[in-house]
Design a protein around this motif. Structure first.
Motif, short mmCIF file in Angstrom:
data_model
loop_
_atom_site.label_atom_id
_atom_site.label_comp_id
_atom_site.label_asym_id
_atom_site.label_seq_id
_atom_site.Cartn_x
_atom_site.Cartn_y
_atom_site.Cartn_z
N VAL A 137 3.19 -2.69 -0.99
CA VAL A 137 2.56 -2.33 0.28
C VAL A 137 3.48 -2.56 1.46
O VAL A 137 3.24 -2.04 2.56
CB VAL A 137 1.25 -3.15 0.48
N ASP A 138 4.55 -3.31 1.27
CA ASP A 138 5.49 -3.54 2.36
C ASP A 138 6.41 -2.34 2.57
O ASP A 138 7.01 -2.18 3.64
CB ASP A 138 6.35 -4.78 2.08
N ARG A 139 6.53 -1.50 1.54
CA ARG A 139 7.41 -0.34 1.65
C ARG A 139 6.67 0.94 2.01
O ARG A 139 7.19 1.78 2.75
CB ARG A 139 8.15 -0.13 0.33
N TYR A 140 5.46 1.08 1.50
CA TYR A 140 4.71 2.32 1.73
C TYR A 140 3.27 1.99 2.10
O TYR A 140 2.65 1.13 1.48
CB TYR A 140 4.71 3.19 0.46
N PRO A 141 2.73 2.66 3.11
CA PRO A 141 1.34 2.39 3.52
C PRO A 141 0.35 2.86 2.44
O PRO A 141 0.61 3.84 1.73
CB PRO A 141 1.19 3.21 4.81
N VAL A 142 -0.76 2.18 2.34
CA VAL A 142 -1.75 2.50 1.31
C VAL A 142 -2.32 3.90 1.51
O VAL A 142 -2.62 4.59 0.54
CB VAL A 142 -2.88 1.43 1.32
N HIS A 143 -2.48 4.31 2.76
CA HIS A 143 -3.08 5.63 2.98
C HIS A 143 -2.22 6.75 2.38
O HIS A 143 -2.74 7.78 1.94
CB HIS A 143 -3.33 5.88 4.47
N LEU A 144 -0.91 6.54 2.32
CA LEU A 144 -0.03 7.54 1.72
C LEU A 144 -0.24 7.59 0.21
O LEU A 144 -0.32 8.67 -0.39
CB LEU A 144 1.43 7.21 2.05
N LEU A 145 -0.32 6.43 -0.41
CA LEU A 145 -0.63 6.37 -1.85
C LEU A 145 -1.98 7.01 -2.13
O LEU A 145 -2.11 7.79 -3.10
CB LEU A 145 -0.65 4.91 -2.31
N ALA A 146 -2.98 6.71 -1.31
CA ALA A 146 -4.32 7.25 -1.53
C ALA A 146 -4.33 8.78 -1.45
O ALA A 146 -4.97 9.45 -2.25
CB ALA A 146 -5.28 6.66 -0.49
N GLU A 147 -3.60 9.31 -0.47
CA GLU A 147 -3.54 10.76 -0.31
C GLU A 147 -2.92 11.43 -1.53
O GLU A 147 -3.44 12.42 -2.05
CB GLU A 147 -2.72 11.09 0.95
N ARG A 148 -1.81 10.88 -2.02
CA ARG A 148 -1.13 11.46 -3.18
C ARG A 148 -1.96 11.31 -4.45
O ARG A 148 -2.05 12.23 -5.27
CB ARG A 148 0.24 10.81 -3.36
N MET A 149 -2.57 10.14 -4.61
CA MET A 149 -3.37 9.90 -5.80
C MET A 149 -4.60 10.80 -5.83
O MET A 149 -4.98 11.32 -6.88
CB MET A 149 -3.78 8.43 -5.87
N SER A 150 -5.22 10.97 -4.68
CA SER A 150 -6.41 11.82 -4.60
C SER A 150 -6.09 13.25 -5.04
O SER A 150 -6.81 13.85 -5.84
CB SER A 150 -6.96 11.80 -3.17
N LYS A 151 -4.99 13.79 -4.54
CA LYS A 151 -4.61 15.16 -4.90
C LYS A 151 -4.29 15.28 -6.39
O LYS A 151 -4.66 16.25 -7.04
CB LYS A 151 -3.39 15.60 -4.07
N LEU A 152 -3.60 14.27 -6.92
CA LEU A 152 -3.22 14.31 -8.33
C LEU A 152 -4.46 14.23 -9.22
O LEU A 152 -4.59 14.99 -10.20
CB LEU A 152 -2.28 13.16 -8.67
N ILE A 153 -5.38 13.33 -8.91
CA ILE A 153 -6.58 13.19 -9.73
C ILE A 153 -7.44 14.44 -9.65
O ILE A 153 -7.98 14.91 -10.66
CB ILE A 153 -7.39 11.95 -9.28
#
Length: 452
Positions: free
Chosen positions: A195-211
Motif C-alpha cells: 500500500v505504500d507504493r500503490y493506492p488501494v483505489h488503483l488496485l480496486a479499479e484493476r481488480m474490478s475490471k478483471l473479475i
C-alpha cells in the motif's frame, strides 16, 4: 440464539464508536488492548503473539491485561468479531442503497471491491487480522464466528443473485462459486499488495475490471488445446537407504502439519507424531524445526515451478495462448491439491512465516512470477490478453485467487451434492479468469441493439 448474537454485535458496535469522553478508563484500556492485539495478529499472527506482547504494545504491565481479558483466545474472538462486523455493516449499507436507488451494477460492484480492499489493506487491522488468522484456527475457535461470516457472504450472494436475474452475469456458473472466486482474489492481497507504493483505489479499479470481464480479448476463450494430463517430469527420486527414507518421511509429515496448522502452531512433537516416530528421533536427521520447515518450503516452490514450467513447455510458437494459460492454471491447482503436499504447505503457511523464511525463498518465488509474466506478456503481444491490463497486477490477482482456494475448496468431497471434482473446479476457475463473471456477449449484443 441468532437474535441474541445480533444483539451482542449491536452492543459491541455501539461501544466501539463511543468517543473517549463517553468511555470509562477501563473501557478505553480495553479498546486499546484490542487495537494492539489486532495489529499484532495482523502482522505477526495469533500463534506467534503472546499476552506479554499485547501488553507491551498497549503500554501495560504484563499482568494488567488479565484485568480486562481472561485469555488470548478471548481477545482473538473479539478481534475477529469486530473485523468482520465493521465490513459487513458497510457492505450491507452499499448493497441496500444500490437496490433502493437502482444504481448501476458495474459501478456498485467496483465500490464493493474497493470497500473490501480498503478495510483489508489500510483501514482496519481487525479485518486484516481476521483474514490472515481465521484459516489457521481450529474448528472450535472458528465456530462462534461462522454466523457473521456467513452473513457477510450472504450480502455478496444476494447482490450477485440480483445481478444474475437482471442478466448481468453469466448463467453457466453458480453465484456461490462466483462469490468465492471474488472474495478469494481480494483476500490474498494481504500477502502481496504494497500500500505504500500503490493506492488501494488503483488496485480496486484493476481488480474490478478483471473479475467482471476476464483477461482475454474475446467473449469466450478457446481452450480446446488445454492439456490436463498429470505432469510426470517433477517426480522426486526415491530415497535410497533407511536414513534417507526416514528423512523423506519426516519432511512429508512436516508438510502435512504445516498445511493443516500453520508455521507457529506446528511443533517438532507434532511432526514426529505425524511421521509415527518419537520426537527425539527427529534430531538424528534435522537440527531444528526451522531446518525442516526450510526444506519443506523450498520443495513446495521447486515442485510448483518445475511442474508449471514442464506443462507450458509442451507448447511451441505460434502459441495457442488461451490453451497455454489454461494449462498453466490447471497445473498450478493440480500441484496445490494433488501433486505436492509441499506446495499446499507453502501456500497455506506463507502468510504467517517469519521474514527470514520469506527472504530465503524470495528468489524462487520471483522465478515463478517471472514464468507467469512471460506467459501472459506473450499472450498480450499476440492480442490474446486485453491490452488495457497490466501484466504484473494481473498475475498477482490471478495467483491470489488460485492460492486462496485452499481455504474453501475440498477435492475429497467430489461427487457429493454440490461439490465439483478438481478437474471441473479447475475448468470453472479457468473460465472465470479468462472470461470474467459477466455475460459479456449478451451485454455487447444489448448495447449494439440499443445503438441500432
Amino acid at each position: 440464539m441468532a437474535a441474541k448474537y445480533r444483539q451482542r454485535l449491536v452492543r459491541q458496535s455501539e461501544a466501539i464508536r463511543k468517543t473517549d469522553d463517553d468511555l470509562s478508563k477501563s473501557e478505553r484500556t480495553r479498546g486499546e488492548i484490542l487495537c494492539a492485539a489486532a495489529r499484532l495478529f495482523r502482522h505477526e499472527g495469533f500463534y506467534a503473539t503472546t499476552m506479554r506482547d499485547i501488553a507491551q504494545e498497549t503500554g501495560l504491565e504484563a499482568g494488567s491485561i488479565y484485568y480486562h481479558f481472561g485469555s488470548k483466545d478471548q481477545i482473538l474472538s473479539e478481534v475477529l468479531d469486530i473485523g468482520v462486523r465493521e465490513l459487513y455493516e458497510k457492505v450491507s449499507e452499499i448493497v441496500r442503497s444500490a437496490k433502493i436507488n437502482n444504481k448501476d451494477f458495474r459501478k456498485t460492484f467496483a465500490i464493493l471491491i474497493e470497500t473490501h480492499l480498503t478495510f483489508l489493506l489500510t483501514d482496519s487491522d481487525f479485518t486484516s487480522a481476521n483474514i490472515r488468522n481465521y484459516p489457521m484456527l481450529s474448528d472450535e475457535a472458528r465456530a462462534p464466528h461462522r454466523e457473521l461470516r456467513g452473513s457477510y457472504a450472504g450480502v455478496w450472494s444476494s447482490f450477485l443473485k440480483d445481478a444474475k436475474r437482471a442478466g448481468h452475469l453469466r448463467s453457466d456458473i453458480s453465484v456461490s462459486a462466483m462469490r468465492q472466486f471474488i472474495l478469494s482474489a481480494m483476500n490474498w492481497t494481504v500477502e502481496w499488495y504494497d500500500v505504500d507504493r500503490y493506492p488501494v483505489h488503483l488496485l480496486a479499479e484493476r481488480m474490478s475490471k478483471l473479475i467482471l470481464d476476464g483477461m482475454c480479448t474475446r467473449h469466450r476463450a478457446n481452450t480446446i488445446g488445454q492439456m490436463t494430463s498429470a505432469p510426470t517430469s517433477v517426480e522426486a527420486p526415491a530415497a535410497i537407504g533407511k536414513a534417507a527414507h526416514t528423512r523423506a518421511e519426516i519432511l512429508r509429515a512436516a508438510a502435512r502439519a504445516l498445511r493443516d496448522n500453520g508455521y507457529k502452531a506446528t511443533t517438532l512433537r507434532q511432526i514426529a507424531a505425524e511421521a509415527d516416530m518419537k520426537a527425539g528421533s527427529v534430531y538424528y536427521h534435522f537440527k531444528s524445526k526451522n531446518e525442516i520447515v526450510d526444506e519443506v518450503l523450498n520443495a513446495g516452490l521447486t515442485d510448483l515451478l518445475s511442474g508449471v514450467s514442464a506443462a507450458v513447455e509442451q507448447y511451441h510458437a505460434p502459441y495457442d495462448h488461451h490453451a497455454r494459460i489454461a494449462t498453466a492454471i490447471w497445473t498450478h491447482l493440480y500441484f496445490l491439491f494433488r501433486a505436492s503436499e509441499f506446495t499446499s504447505a507453502n501456500i497455506r503457511s506463507y502468510g504467517m512465516l517469519p521474514n527470514h523464511f520469506r527472504e530465503r525463498h524470495r528468489k524462487i518465488r520471483h522465478a515463478y512470477g517471472r514464468l507467469w509474466d512471460r506467459i501472459l506478456r506473450e499472450a498480450q503481444k499476440d492480442d490474446a490478453v486485453r491490452s488495457d491490463i497490466r501484466i504484473v497486477p494481473l498475475r498477482q490477482v490471478m495467483l491470489g485467487a488460485l492460492n486462496w482456494t485452499v481455504e474453501w475448496f475440498d477435492p475429497n468431497k467430489a461427487g457429493k451434492e454440490g461439490y465439483l471434482s478438481l478437474s471441473d473446479f479447475s475448468d470453472m476457475l479457468i473460465k472465470l479468469l479468462l472470461e470474467g463473471i459477466c455475460d459479456r456477449e449478451n451485454a455487447t449484443d444489448a448495447k449494439q441493439t440499443a445503438v441500432q
